[in-house]
Design a protein around this motif. Structure first.
Motif, PDB file in Angstrom:
ATOM      1  N   ARG A   9      75.604  11.912  10.533  1.00 42.72           N
ATOM      2  CA  ARG A   9      75.337  10.530  11.244  1.00 42.72           C
ATOM      3  C   ARG A   9      76.539  10.145  12.160  1.00 42.72           C
ATOM      4  NH1 ARG A   9      69.947  10.556  11.706  1.00 42.72           N
ATOM      5  NH2 ARG A   9      68.714  10.701  10.041  1.00 42.72           N
ATOM      6  N   ALA A  10      76.430   9.527  13.157  1.00 46.60           N
ATOM      7  CA  ALA A  10      77.430   8.990  13.956  1.00 46.60           C
ATOM      8  C   ALA A  10      78.354   7.943  12.851  1.00 46.60           C
ATOM      9  CB  ALA A  10      77.040   8.128  15.150  1.00 46.60           C
ATOM     10  N   GLY A  11      79.394   8.008  13.055  1.00 50.86           N
ATOM     11  CA  GLY A  11      80.232   6.933  11.962  1.00 50.86           C
ATOM     12  C   GLY A  11      80.457   7.543  10.659  1.00 50.86           C
ATOM     13  N   ALA A  12      79.782   8.649  10.573  1.00 54.94           N
ATOM     14  CA  ALA A  12      79.736   9.163   8.987  1.00 54.94           C
ATOM     15  C   ALA A  12      81.275   9.500   8.501  1.00 54.94           C
ATOM     16  CB  ALA A  12      78.929  10.383   8.845  1.00 54.94           C
ATOM     17  N   ARG A  13      81.485   9.336   7.513  1.00 48.59           N
ATOM     18  CA  ARG A  13      82.804   9.788   6.808  1.00 48.59           C
ATOM     19  C   ARG A  13      82.508  10.934   5.833  1.00 48.59           C
ATOM     20  NH1 ARG A  13      86.357   5.432   6.730  1.00 48.59           N
ATOM     21  NH2 ARG A  13      87.469   6.224   4.768  1.00 48.59           N
ATOM     22  N   VAL A  14      83.144  12.222   6.109  1.00 52.02           N
ATOM     23  CA  VAL A  14      82.816  13.354   5.343  1.00 52.02           C
ATOM     24  C   VAL A  14      84.358  13.779   4.819  1.00 52.02           C
ATOM     25  CG1 VAL A  14      81.120  13.972   6.674  1.00 52.02           C
ATOM     26  CG2 VAL A  14      83.164  14.844   7.497  1.00 52.02           C
ATOM     27  N   GLU A  15      84.305  14.799   3.938  1.00 49.61           N
ATOM     28  CA  GLU A  15      85.383  15.297   3.156  1.00 49.61           C
ATOM     29  C   GLU A  15      85.902  16.399   3.773  1.00 49.61           C
ATOM     30  OE1 GLU A  15      84.689  15.896  -0.738  1.00 49.61           O
ATOM     31  OE2 GLU A  15      84.592  13.830  -1.374  1.00 49.61           O
ATOM     32  N   PRO A  16      87.211  16.600   4.049  1.00 52.45           N
ATOM     33  CA  PRO A  16      87.774  18.080   4.600  1.00 52.45           C
ATOM     34  C   PRO A  16      87.221  19.100   4.073  1.00 52.45           C
ATOM     35  CG  PRO A  16      89.685  16.513   4.017  1.00 52.45           C
ATOM     36  CD  PRO A  16      88.401  16.073   3.321  1.00 52.45           C
ATOM     37  N   GLY A  17      86.803  20.259   4.775  1.00 47.20           N
ATOM     38  CA  GLY A  17      86.412  21.567   4.282  1.00 47.20           C
ATOM     39  C   GLY A  17      85.418  21.794   5.108  1.00 47.20           C
ATOM     40  N   PRO A  18      84.488  22.760   4.423  1.00 43.23           N
ATOM     41  CA  PRO A  18      83.095  23.244   5.197  1.00 43.23           C
ATOM     42  C   PRO A  18      82.310  22.304   5.324  1.00 43.23           C
ATOM     43  CG  PRO A  18      83.950  24.768   3.493  1.00 43.23           C
ATOM     44  CD  PRO A  18      84.745  23.595   3.415  1.00 43.23           C
ATOM     45  N   THR A  19      81.631  21.980   6.636  1.00 41.80           N
ATOM     46  CA  THR A  19      80.765  20.842   6.661  1.00 41.80           C
ATOM     47  C   THR A  19      79.817  21.603   7.838  1.00 41.80           C
ATOM     48  OG1 THR A  19      82.457  19.316   6.691  1.00 41.80           O
ATOM     49  CG2 THR A  19      80.458  18.553   7.792  1.00 41.80           C
ATOM     50  N   VAL A  20      78.364  20.937   7.546  1.00 43.49           N
ATOM     51  CA  VAL A  20      77.346  21.453   8.389  1.00 43.49           C
ATOM     52  C   VAL A  20      77.035  20.278   9.469  1.00 43.49           C
ATOM     53  CG1 VAL A  20      74.777  21.868   8.625  1.00 43.49           C
ATOM     54  CG2 VAL A  20      76.292  22.837   6.873  1.00 43.49           C
ATOM     55  N   ILE A  21      76.949  20.753  10.902  1.00 45.83           N
ATOM     56  CA  ILE A  21      76.385  19.762  11.890  1.00 45.83           C
ATOM     57  C   ILE A  21      75.115  20.155  12.251  1.00 45.83           C
ATOM     58  CG2 ILE A  21      76.845  19.216  14.230  1.00 45.83           C
ATOM     59  CD1 ILE A  21      79.958  19.556  13.692  1.00 45.83           C
ATOM     60  N   ALA A  22      74.438  19.470  12.060  1.00 43.92           N
ATOM     61  CA  ALA A  22      72.714  20.136  12.495  1.00 43.92           C
ATOM     62  C   ALA A  22      72.039  18.846  13.255  1.00 43.92           C
ATOM     63  CB  ALA A  22      72.040  20.204  11.209  1.00 43.92           C
ATOM     64  N   GLY A  23      70.961  19.387  13.753  1.00 44.63           N
ATOM     65  CA  GLY A  23      70.060  18.330  14.628  1.00 44.63           C
ATOM     66  C   GLY A  23      69.054  19.176  15.151  1.00 44.63           C
ATOM     67  N   VAL A  24      68.433  18.435  16.148  1.00 49.01           N
ATOM     68  CA  VAL A  24      67.151  19.171  16.931  1.00 49.01           C
ATOM     69  C   VAL A  24      67.269  19.077  18.355  1.00 49.01           C
ATOM     70  CG1 VAL A  24      65.602  18.324  15.087  1.00 49.01           C
ATOM     71  CG2 VAL A  24      66.145  16.813  16.955  1.00 49.01           C
ATOM     72  N   ALA A  25      66.319  20.193  18.984  1.00 51.55           N
ATOM     73  CA  ALA A  25      66.499  20.084  20.568  1.00 51.55           C
ATOM     74  C   ALA A  25      65.177  20.341  21.025  1.00 51.55           C
ATOM     75  CB  ALA A  25      67.420  21.416  20.927  1.00 51.55           C
ATOM     76  N   TRP A  26      64.974  20.119  22.173  1.00 50.46           N
ATOM     77  CA  TRP A  26      63.458  20.238  22.589  1.00 50.46           C
ATOM     78  C   TRP A  26      63.366  20.269  24.258  1.00 50.46           C
ATOM     79  CZ3 TRP A  26      65.535  15.796  20.863  1.00 50.46           C
ATOM     80  CH2 TRP A  26      65.760  14.662  21.527  1.00 50.46           C
ATOM     81  N   HIS A  27      62.642  20.894  24.613  1.00 52.02           N
ATOM     82  CA  HIS A  27      62.364  21.087  26.197  1.00 52.02           C
ATOM     83  C   HIS A  27      60.674  21.423  26.313  1.00 52.02           C
ATOM     84  CE1 HIS A  27      63.230  22.307  30.456  1.00 52.02           C
ATOM     85  NE2 HIS A  27      62.521  21.376  30.284  1.00 52.02           N
ATOM     86  N   ASN A  28      59.739  20.313  25.805  1.00 50.85           N
ATOM     87  CA  ASN A  28      58.414  20.498  25.696  1.00 50.85           C
ATOM     88  C   ASN A  28      57.566  21.250  26.698  1.00 50.85           C
ATOM     89  OD1 ASN A  28      59.451  18.548  24.107  1.00 50.85           O
ATOM     90  ND2 ASN A  28      57.538  17.299  24.033  1.00 50.85           N
ATOM     91  N   HIS A  29      56.971  22.269  26.212  1.00 54.76           N
ATOM     92  CA  HIS A  29      56.086  23.173  27.057  1.00 54.76           C
ATOM     93  C   HIS A  29      57.091  24.298  27.844  1.00 54.76           C
ATOM     94  CE1 HIS A  29      52.201  24.618  28.102  1.00 54.76           C
ATOM     95  NE2 HIS A  29      52.431  24.718  29.666  1.00 54.76           N
ATOM     96  N   VAL A  30      58.304  24.382  27.691  1.00 55.80           N
ATOM     97  CA  VAL A  30      59.063  25.281  27.981  1.00 55.80           C
ATOM     98  C   VAL A  30      59.863  26.161  26.997  1.00 55.80           C
ATOM     99  CG1 VAL A  30      61.177  25.659  29.516  1.00 55.80           C
ATOM    100  CG2 VAL A  30      59.721  23.830  30.167  1.00 55.80           C
ATOM    101  N   GLY A  31      60.299  25.255  25.979  1.00 56.10           N
ATOM    102  CA  GLY A  31      60.967  26.044  25.182  1.00 56.10           C
ATOM    103  C   GLY A  31      62.473  26.055  24.901  1.00 56.10           C
ATOM    104  N   VAL A  32      63.228  26.109  23.771  1.00 55.45           N
ATOM    105  CA  VAL A  32      64.539  25.821  23.528  1.00 55.45           C
ATOM    106  C   VAL A  32      65.048  27.462  23.183  1.00 55.45           C
ATOM    107  CG1 VAL A  32      66.408  25.106  22.454  1.00 55.45           C
ATOM    108  CG2 VAL A  32      64.923  23.570  23.427  1.00 55.45           C
ATOM    109  N   THR A  33      65.782  28.037  23.781  1.00 57.58           N
ATOM    110  CA  THR A  33      66.432  29.273  23.181  1.00 57.58           C
ATOM    111  C   THR A  33      67.940  29.216  22.525  1.00 57.58           C
ATOM    112  OG1 THR A  33      67.092  29.836  25.365  1.00 57.58           O
ATOM    113  CG2 THR A  33      64.884  30.586  24.910  1.00 57.58           C
ATOM    114  N   GLY A  34      68.478  28.052  22.777  1.00 57.69           N
ATOM    115  CA  GLY A  34      69.756  28.200  22.321  1.00 57.69           C
ATOM    116  C   GLY A  34      70.374  26.676  22.307  1.00 57.69           C
TER     117      GLY A  34
END
Length: 521
Positions: A421-446
């Motif tokens: 989340r914006a403003g989140a505090r994480v520890e050094p090391g491997p971290t996952v960044i994740a979310g969602v994407a959309w282009h309704n009725h067209v689709g997302v390829t990347g």
């Protein structure tokens, strides 16, 4: 310094007017609950304010309060009403009867506005008239007796004795004002408790059993990445965003509901509830987006919808060759202008009766609403729908078009960071960044992610349910100590890349890249 007695009387008079106004408003709400729920004084005035609000004001309210915009509006109306009542009380104390006239006029204004609403009924003016009459009568009585006592006390000794018998002291007026506020609050609570129409329709909804769909939809096994904090692919109904113009949720009995299809058609069609549920039902999973959604915003959700394809209903009516738009109308008067082609092509545009396996929730359009993938809600997602008028864009406008929004609203390509989340505090090391994407009725390829000013790196996409839904994405990042900025951009199935150009929601949807500031410690 001794306080000015006239100022203290003004304050007492203002308190009396505020108390009587709260009492009147509470009784008005109570009367509305009994005779005309849609004509609640607060709902009537609030609805008029929504109708008159320019696009920038609507967008500001939603950006500040999100789905709490209606509650914020009601609070704002209450504050303004109490300020106005206080001023009217002071006016009544110094220039009677103009304070009473002002309080009564507020009720009269509500009564007049109630008659302009699409769901107006014969008794619609009554609640506002009751509210104004009570405020004027009780306020005038209290302030009049306060003034008579003050005038007599400044006269001879005999008059002063009469004043104590006929007039009221400031303390007594304040006490009565407090009682009036309490009584008004109890009346408003009683109005909420009665809610007869809402309870009756809720009972009908609870007793409904949805028909079995002829065609079902499923979520692929790889659609959920299973990352903590990442938005689920299907949004629970209770968490689904709600943005509409209805301060009071319409109570529509499915046994009396009808849908009229008319206009530029060869055959007018009228459907009843039993006609609609008897038709083959289609289940689809679709993402809906509000045009007011800011970049990275939450005014978006995905649900499993059940209903009848709108193209099947329009096929019965046979639109003429000149038609290019369908104006859908809600029972509360809201209208949306949808391109005819979006309702007749092969997308799953539905007259929806179900949401996530249950009948539509009341606040999401029960018993019937429109669901049109690929279009922002303001031009497609009409709730409590009662009418489809086949027409042309050069002959008719939807509710928001004359208020500054574009007449057609295709959903734009967007992506969002959910984790961290914006403003989140994480520890050094491997971290996952994740979310969602959309282009309704067209689709997302990347989807690509950039941290600070580093290179754009491709994220891993989950399995998409369809081109009509959002898709989850994630990428691993080696977090190092310090403050970092992550941003994302999506690529559409049509080859376009999400623009970095920042644009506000008005008039046709926000653009730009979502960013999240991450503190690594």
């Amino acid at each position: 310094m001794t306080p000015d007695p006239s100022r203290r009387r003004d304050l007492a008079a203002s308190a009396a007017a505020v108390g009587s106004t709260v009492l009147g408003a509470g009784l008005g709400e109570l009367v509305a609950a009994v005779v005309a729920p849609a004509a609640s004084p607060f709902a009537v005035i609030g609805g008029a304010m929504i109708d008159l609000a320019p696009a920038w004001a609507k967008n500001l309210a939603i950006s500040l309060f999100g789905t709490g915009d209606k509650a914020a509006l009601l609070v704002g109306i209450a504050v303004l009403l109490l300020i106005g009542a206080g001023l009217a009380g002071a006016l009544e104390n110094r220039r009677p009867p103009w304070g009473r006239v002002a309080l009564a006029a507020l009720g009269g204004l509500g009564a007049v506005v109630s008659l302009t609403r699409a769901d107006a009924a014969l008794l619609s003016p009554v609640p506002s008239l009751v509210a104004g009459a009570v405020a004027a009568l009780i306020g005038g009585l209290l302030i009049g007796r306060l003034r008579r006592r003050a005038e007599a006390l400044h006269g001879d000794r005999a008059s002063a004795g009469a004043a104590r018998a006929d007039g009221l002291s400031r303390r007594t007026v304040l006490a009565y004002s407090g009682v009036a506020v309490l009584a008004g609050a109890l009346a408003a609570a009683g109005a909420l408790a009665i809610g007869g129409g809402a309870r009756a329709v809720s009972a009908l909804r609870a007793a409904l059993r949805l028909p079995t769909p002829a065609t079902t939809a499923s979520v692929p096994s790889g659609a959920e990445l299973g990352i903590e904090g990442l938005t689920p692919v299907v949004t629970p109904s209770a968490d689904f965003y709600r943005i509409d113009t209805a301060l009071v949720v319409p109570q529509v009995d499915p046994t009396t509901w009808t849908l009229r299809v008319h206009g530029l058609v060869e055959q007018e069609v009228v459907l009843r509830w039993e006609d609609l549920v008897a038709l083959p039902q289609k289940e689809t999973i679709a993402t809906l987006v509000c045009v007011s959604n800011e970049v990275g915003g939450s005014l978006i959700g995905t649900a499993r919808w059940l209903g009848v394809p709108i193209r099947d209903i329009l096929a019965r009516a046979r639109p003429t060759a000149e038609a290019d738009m369908v104006l859908s109308r809600s029972v509360d008067g809201f209208t949306a202008s949808s391109p005819l082609e979006a309702l007749t092509d092969q997308r799953d545009a539905l007259l929806a009766i179900g949401m996530n396996g249950e009948p539509l929730p009341l606040e999401h359009g029960f018993p019937v609403r429109l669901v049109v993938p690929g279009l922002y809600g303001y031009v497609s997602a009409t709730k409590w729908v009662s009418e489809l008028e086949v027409t042309r864009f050069d002959r008719a406008e939807g509710y928001w078009t004359p208020r500054g929004w574009s007449e057609r609203g295709p959903v734009k390509l967007q992506s969002r960071i959910d984790v961290p989340r914006a403003g989140a505090r994480v520890e050094p090391g491997p971290t996952v960044i994740a979310g969602v994407a959309w282009h309704n009725h067209v689709g997302v390829t990347g989807v690509e992610v950039q941290v600070d000013d580093g290179p754009w790196r491709p994220a891993t996409l989950a399995s998409a349910i369809s081109a009509d839904t959002w898709v989850q994405w994630s990428i691993e990042w080696e977090a190092t100590s310090g403050l970092h900025t992550a941003r994302c951009r999506a690529t559409s199935a049509d080859g376009s890349t999400q623009t970095a150009t920042v644009a506000p929601p008005a008039p046709d949807g926000a653009t730009g890249w979502d960013e999240a500031t991450i503190s690594v410690v």
